[in-house]
Design an enzyme around this catalytic site. Structure first.
Site, short mmCIF file in Angstrom:
data_model
loop_
_atom_site.label_atom_id
_atom_site.label_comp_id
_atom_site.label_asym_id
_atom_site.label_seq_id
_atom_site.Cartn_x
_atom_site.Cartn_y
_atom_site.Cartn_z
N ASP A 121 51.30 38.44 31.88
CA ASP A 121 50.26 38.32 32.90
C ASP A 121 50.41 39.55 34.07
O ASP A 121 49.44 40.23 34.39
CB ASP A 121 50.35 37.33 33.75
N ASP A 124 49.35 43.07 31.32
CA ASP A 124 47.95 43.45 31.23
C ASP A 124 47.51 44.14 32.37
O ASP A 124 46.56 45.32 32.45
CB ASP A 124 47.03 42.13 31.03
N GLY A 125 47.84 43.91 33.61
CA GLY A 125 47.59 44.69 34.82
C GLY A 125 48.03 45.90 34.90
O GLY A 125 47.35 47.08 35.18
N ARG A 129 45.67 49.41 34.88
CA ARG A 129 45.70 50.63 35.84
C ARG A 129 46.15 51.92 34.84
O ARG A 129 45.55 53.01 35.41
CB ARG A 129 46.59 50.34 36.61
N ASP A 142 42.14 37.04 33.22
CA ASP A 142 43.37 36.76 33.81
C ASP A 142 43.30 35.84 34.60
O ASP A 142 44.45 34.77 34.52
CB ASP A 142 43.77 38.22 34.51
N ASP A 146 45.65 32.24 34.02
CA ASP A 146 46.76 31.65 34.91
C ASP A 146 46.48 30.26 35.28
O ASP A 146 47.55 29.54 35.40
CB ASP A 146 46.59 32.86 36.11
#
Length: 288
Positions: A121, A124-125, A129, A142, A146
């Protein structure tokens, strides 16, 4: 009496110049990169010899018109469904399916898969970016992953402990608060539900304004649920008895349980604040 002077008509553009201008390739657009390579520069304009200025200008007009009517670039752009963070999201869904299929038969494997999915989780962020692959589809994927994974874990805990209504209430609060926060942001004309600069509540600002604090609350909640999942046994199905007995042990597990309990409590308070902000916003809109 003065006689008006008529402007001399331009001589027709020779066919050789027209053919040269028509055959000239359209200028290639500059690529949006830090270093513009020389190969991406537009080709030089064709020049007709033995012509006056007017003929050269006409040739220039013809080339510019041709370039403006050139077909758009046929370069294929990567589909949003193939972005790296979205592929990680698909992987998380598969991992969660396997994990919850084994939740009653293999606790250790379930915990490993669930924690790995939770780690992805944050991964992937970072990829979104890093490679500038932020998308609305990825954000929704996402968030839904979650919420569904946490909801499934709470549903499992509701089967292992009594009263199970506690975990079902936490499930509803988690989903409703996040949906209310996104919807209230939409009503306020914001592009992100994390934009809380105009909010007066300091705890909500700290949660969305400091990534470390948000990570602590989220990780603490998930770890607390995993600990309760491991501590569930047939001797005691009361969540309060298991929690009090764990805190009385005076071990490393007791300290970890206490820290995660604090982070979990803060997250639940933030969820309640988000619901209250939505209700207050709807009340203000009803007065207009």
């Amino acid at each position: 009496m003065s006689v008006p002077v008529q402007a001399a008509a331009r001589p027709p553009l020779p066919l050789t110049c027209v053919a040269a201008a028509a055959a000239a390739p359209a200028p290639r657009p500059l690529l949006p990169s830090r270093r513009h390579r020389l190969s991406h520069l537009p080709p030089p304009l064709p020049r007709c010899r033995n012509l006056g200025d007017n003929q050269d200008l006409d040739a220039l007009y013809l080339i510019v018109a041709k370039a403006s009517m050139a077909p758009p670039s046929t370069e294929k752009q990567l589909s949003v469904y193939l972005y790296i963070p979205n592929i990680i999201g698909y992987l998380r869904i598969i991992i969660n399916f396997v994990a919850f299929a084994l939740c009653y038969s293999n606790k250790a494997l379930f915990a490993i898969l669930y924690i790995f999915s939770f780690f992805c989780d944050g991964l992937d962020g970072w990829f979104a970016r890093k490679f500038n692959q932020v998308s609305t589809f990825g954000a929704v994927l996402d968030m839904v992953t979650d919420r569904v994974s946490t909801a499934c874990l709470l549903a499992v805990l509701s089967q292992l402990y009594r009263p199970g209504l506690i975990f079902l209430a936490l499930l509803g609060l988690d989903i409703v608060s996040h949906w209310f926060q996104m919807y209230s942001s939409f009503l306020s004309g914001k592009t992100s539900h994390k934009d809380v600069k105009d909010k007066s509540n300091w705890l909500l600002k700290a949660y969305y304004g400091h990534r470390q604090f948000m990570a602590f609350c989220c990780v603490a909640s998930e770890v607390l649920y995993i600990i309760l999942y491991f501590l569930a046994d047939e001797q005691s199905t009361s969540v309060l008895d298991v929690s009090f007995n764990t805190l009385r042990r005076g071990s490393v597990l007791s300290l970890l349980f206490l820290l995660t309990l604090i982070g979990w409590a803060l997250k639940q308070v933030i969820n309640i604040i988000q619901v209250m902000n939505y209700v207050y916003l709807k009340f203000l809109l009803s007065l207009k």
